[in-house]
Design a protein around this motif. Structure first.
Motif, PDB file in Angstrom:
ATOM      1  N   LYS A  81       0.949  -1.032  -0.157  1.00  0.00           N
ATOM      2  CA  LYS A  81       0.292   0.073  -0.031  1.00  0.00           C
ATOM      3  C   LYS A  81       1.018   1.013   0.082  1.00  0.00           C
ATOM      4  CE  LYS A  81      -2.366  -0.458   3.630  1.00  0.00           C
ATOM      5  NZ  LYS A  81      -3.020  -0.243   4.805  1.00  0.00           N
ATOM      6  N   THR A  82       0.372   2.331  -0.546  1.00  0.00           N
ATOM      7  CA  THR A  82       1.212   3.505  -0.351  1.00  0.00           C
ATOM      8  C   THR A  82       1.314   4.343   0.842  1.00  0.00           C
ATOM      9  OG1 THR A  82      -0.581   4.967  -1.595  1.00  0.00           O
ATOM     10  CG2 THR A  82       0.761   3.716  -2.952  1.00  0.00           C
ATOM     11  N   LYS A  86      -4.529   4.217   3.381  1.00  0.00           N
ATOM     12  CA  LYS A  86      -5.175   3.330   2.096  1.00  0.00           C
ATOM     13  C   LYS A  86      -5.523   2.020   2.632  1.00  0.00           C
ATOM     14  CE  LYS A  86      -4.142   6.431  -1.037  1.00  0.00           C
ATOM     15  NZ  LYS A  86      -5.322   7.046  -1.880  1.00  0.00           N
ATOM     16  N   GLU A  87      -6.504   1.473   1.747  1.00  0.00           N
ATOM     17  CA  GLU A  87      -6.931   0.062   2.341  1.00  0.00           C
ATOM     18  C   GLU A  87      -6.452  -0.868   1.308  1.00  0.00           C
ATOM     19  OE1 GLU A  87     -11.117  -0.154   2.477  1.00  0.00           O
ATOM     20  OE2 GLU A  87     -11.541   1.582   3.570  1.00  0.00           O
ATOM     21  N   LEU A  88      -6.279  -0.329  -0.160  1.00  0.00           N
ATOM     22  CA  LEU A  88      -5.595  -1.306  -1.138  1.00  0.00           C
ATOM     23  C   LEU A  88      -4.648  -0.812  -1.874  1.00  0.00           C
ATOM     24  CD1 LEU A  88      -8.925  -2.111  -2.850  1.00  0.00           C
ATOM     25  CD2 LEU A  88      -8.068  -3.908  -1.143  1.00  0.00           C
ATOM     26  N   ALA A  89      -3.725  -1.689  -2.288  1.00  0.00           N
ATOM     27  CA  ALA A  89      -2.475  -1.160  -3.161  1.00  0.00           C
ATOM     28  C   ALA A  89      -3.041  -0.724  -4.429  1.00  0.00           C
ATOM     29  CB  ALA A  89      -1.833  -2.452  -3.750  1.00  0.00           C
ATOM     30  N   SER A 123       3.783   6.073   3.003  1.00  0.00           N
ATOM     31  CA  SER A 123       5.044   5.128   3.386  1.00  0.00           C
ATOM     32  C   SER A 123       6.407   5.774   3.000  1.00  0.00           C
ATOM     33  CB  SER A 123       4.882   4.007   2.374  1.00  0.00           C
ATOM     34  OG  SER A 123       5.791   3.053   2.712  1.00  0.00           O
TER      35      SER A 123
END
Length: 149
Positions: free
Chosen positions: A41-42, A46-49, A99
């Motif tokens: 994930k960033t 966030k929940e998803l990539a 991240s």
């Protein structure tokens, strides 16, 4: 009659430059994709990539542009820039940083390509010869394409 001036990154739209530079980074094969690109994930907000398979090239191009425009910005500044609102249900939202590992990996690869370099005090800047020339060349190509359209 005025002399034609050089086109720089500041003269073109950010969206167009980042797309063109990401395409250049992908086609040049100088940038290696880390093995974790497909699953990471960033940021914690966030929940998803990302859905875009070329998101890493776009992020590297965006980071290179940001360092070009603001010399001396480091990983912490870029974390704030790429961060976002953390949704916490019924509680108020709070800003979360992006991240640091992704930003650090992008900067290290851009340093290996000699596009950015570390500043004496802190942060990074675009190299005077290779990085600035390469980015301005792509900005000129983008400006010519916008002029034709």
């Amino acid at each position: 009659m005025a002399e034609p001036r050089a086109i720089t990154v500041k003269d073109v739209k950010a969206e167009d430059f980042i797309a063109a530079y990401a395409k250049y980074l992908k086609e040049s094969n100088k940038l290696e994709l880390p093995k974790w690109v497909g699953v990471v994930k960033t940021g914690p907000h966030k929940e998803l990539a990302p859905y875009d398979p070329d998101w890493y090239f776009v992020r590297c191009a965006s980071i290179a542009r940001k360092v070009y425009l603001r010399p001396g910005c480091g990983i912490g500044n870029l974390q704030d820039w790429y961060g976002g609102a953390k949704r916490r249900g019924v509680r108020p939202q709070h800003h979360q940083k992006a991240s640091a590992g992704i930003i650090r990996a992008c900067l290290k690869q851009l340093e290996e390509m000699r596009i950015v370099e570390k500043c004496a005090k802190s942060g990074r800047r675009v190299t005077a010869v290779v990085g600035r020339r390469e980015m301005d060349t792509i900005a000129g190509q983008v400006a010519r394409e916008q002029g034709e359209a």
